[in-house]
Design a protein around this motif. Structure first.
Motif, PDB file in Angstrom:
ATOM      1  N   GLN A 109       0.821  -1.211   0.000  1.00  0.00           N
ATOM      2  CA  GLN A 109       0.000   0.000   0.000  1.00  0.00           C
ATOM      3  C   GLN A 109       0.859   1.266   0.000  1.00  0.00           C
ATOM      4  OE1 GLN A 109      -3.492   0.220   0.033  1.00  0.00           O
ATOM      5  NE2 GLN A 109      -3.574  -1.983  -0.300  1.00  0.00           N
ATOM      6  N   HIS A 110       2.072   1.156   0.552  1.00  0.00           N
ATOM      7  CA  HIS A 110       2.913   2.344   0.717  1.00  0.00           C
ATOM      8  C   HIS A 110       4.272   2.238   0.024  1.00  0.00           C
ATOM      9  CE1 HIS A 110      -0.042   3.558   3.713  1.00  0.00           C
ATOM     10  NE2 HIS A 110       0.096   2.378   4.289  1.00  0.00           N
ATOM     11  N   GLY A 118      -1.046   2.564  -3.516  1.00  0.00           N
ATOM     12  CA  GLY A 118      -2.283   2.333  -2.789  1.00  0.00           C
ATOM     13  C   GLY A 118      -3.022   1.077  -3.201  1.00  0.00           C
ATOM     14  N   HIS A 119      -2.489   0.356  -4.182  1.00  0.00           N
ATOM     15  CA  HIS A 119      -3.151  -0.852  -4.680  1.00  0.00           C
ATOM     16  C   HIS A 119      -2.164  -2.019  -4.695  1.00  0.00           C
ATOM     17  CE1 HIS A 119      -6.682   1.421  -6.176  1.00  0.00           C
ATOM     18  NE2 HIS A 119      -5.787   2.367  -6.424  1.00  0.00           N
ATOM     19  N   TYR A 120      -2.697  -3.227  -4.663  1.00  0.00           N
ATOM     20  CA  TYR A 120      -1.822  -4.385  -4.807  1.00  0.00           C
ATOM     21  C   TYR A 120      -2.306  -5.351  -5.883  1.00  0.00           C
ATOM     22  CZ  TYR A 120      -5.102  -5.879  -1.097  1.00  0.00           C
ATOM     23  OH  TYR A 120      -6.211  -6.120  -0.329  1.00  0.00           O
TER      24      TYR A 120
END
Length: 202
Positions: A109-110, A118-120
């Motif tokens: 996320q970071h 913000g996405h995986y």
């Protein structure tokens, strides 16, 4: 244990590079290679190792991933970030905050290297674009380092810069292992014959 494993991996790679450098230097002194060819040979040697994506803990190679970027090595069981290669620990696919599964998702996320902050979950196109960018970065870094090593205090000369540009432009639509085999003097690609040693977990 993770840091020790990564240190051993880096030292092993450094040793291989030193041995290859000595071999190329000897060939250069014997007149078997021109200076330009010697630099290209060293670039190709390093790229055969550094373009291969590996688990940051056990160094097992893997091709890529799809979907979720929380990658798990199928050899050692470690979860890790494929973007910055941060190891996140082992564990089952649970929501326990101490499991590698949860830690890896939280990290993604970071992660500053994540092409989709913000996405995986990434599409196949996004994953391919990331690895193409990674390949370009590796090629450019190796070209710069080899140039600086051959000319202390300097950088890559015009021949090396042109060679690097040729490698980068040739990435389009080509398997890098095949490309390195075509441009090198030997057929070894440095690519493990057993791909897929890591998998994305959602």
């Amino acid at each position: 244990a993770h840091k020790e494993a990564m240190a051993r991996r880096k030292e092993s790679a450094a040793m291989g590079t030193r041995l290859k450098s000595a071999e190329i230097e000897l060939a250069l002194l014997r007149g078997e290679l021109s200076a330009a060819r010697a630099r290209r040979e060293l670039v190709l040697h390093r790229l055969r190792g550094e373009l291969v994506t590996r688990c940051p803990v056990c160094a097992s190679p893997y091709d890529s991933f799809s979907g979720c970027a929380a990658v798990k090595c199928t050899l050692c069981g470690e979860y890790f970030c494929p973007f910055c290669e941060t190891p996140c620990g082992e564990g089952d696919e649970t929501d326990q905050p101490t499991s590698g599964y949860s830690i890896c998702h939280a990290h993604l996320q970071h992660c500053t290297r994540n092409p989709k902050p913000g996405h995986y979950f990434l599409s196949t196109q996004e994953v391919d674009a990331f690895y193409a960018c990674r390949q370009r970065e590796v090629i450019q870094r190796v070209i710069t380092e080899v140039g600086a090593g051959s000319e202390p205090g300097g950088g890559a000369d015009e021949d090396l810069i042109t060679f690097g540009a040729t490698l980068v432009s040739s990435l389009q639509g080509q398997d890098m292992s095949l490309l390195l085999g075509e441009l090198g003097t030997d057929s070894g690609s440095g690519v493990d014959p057993h791909p897929g040693s890591a998998s994305g977990k959602g």
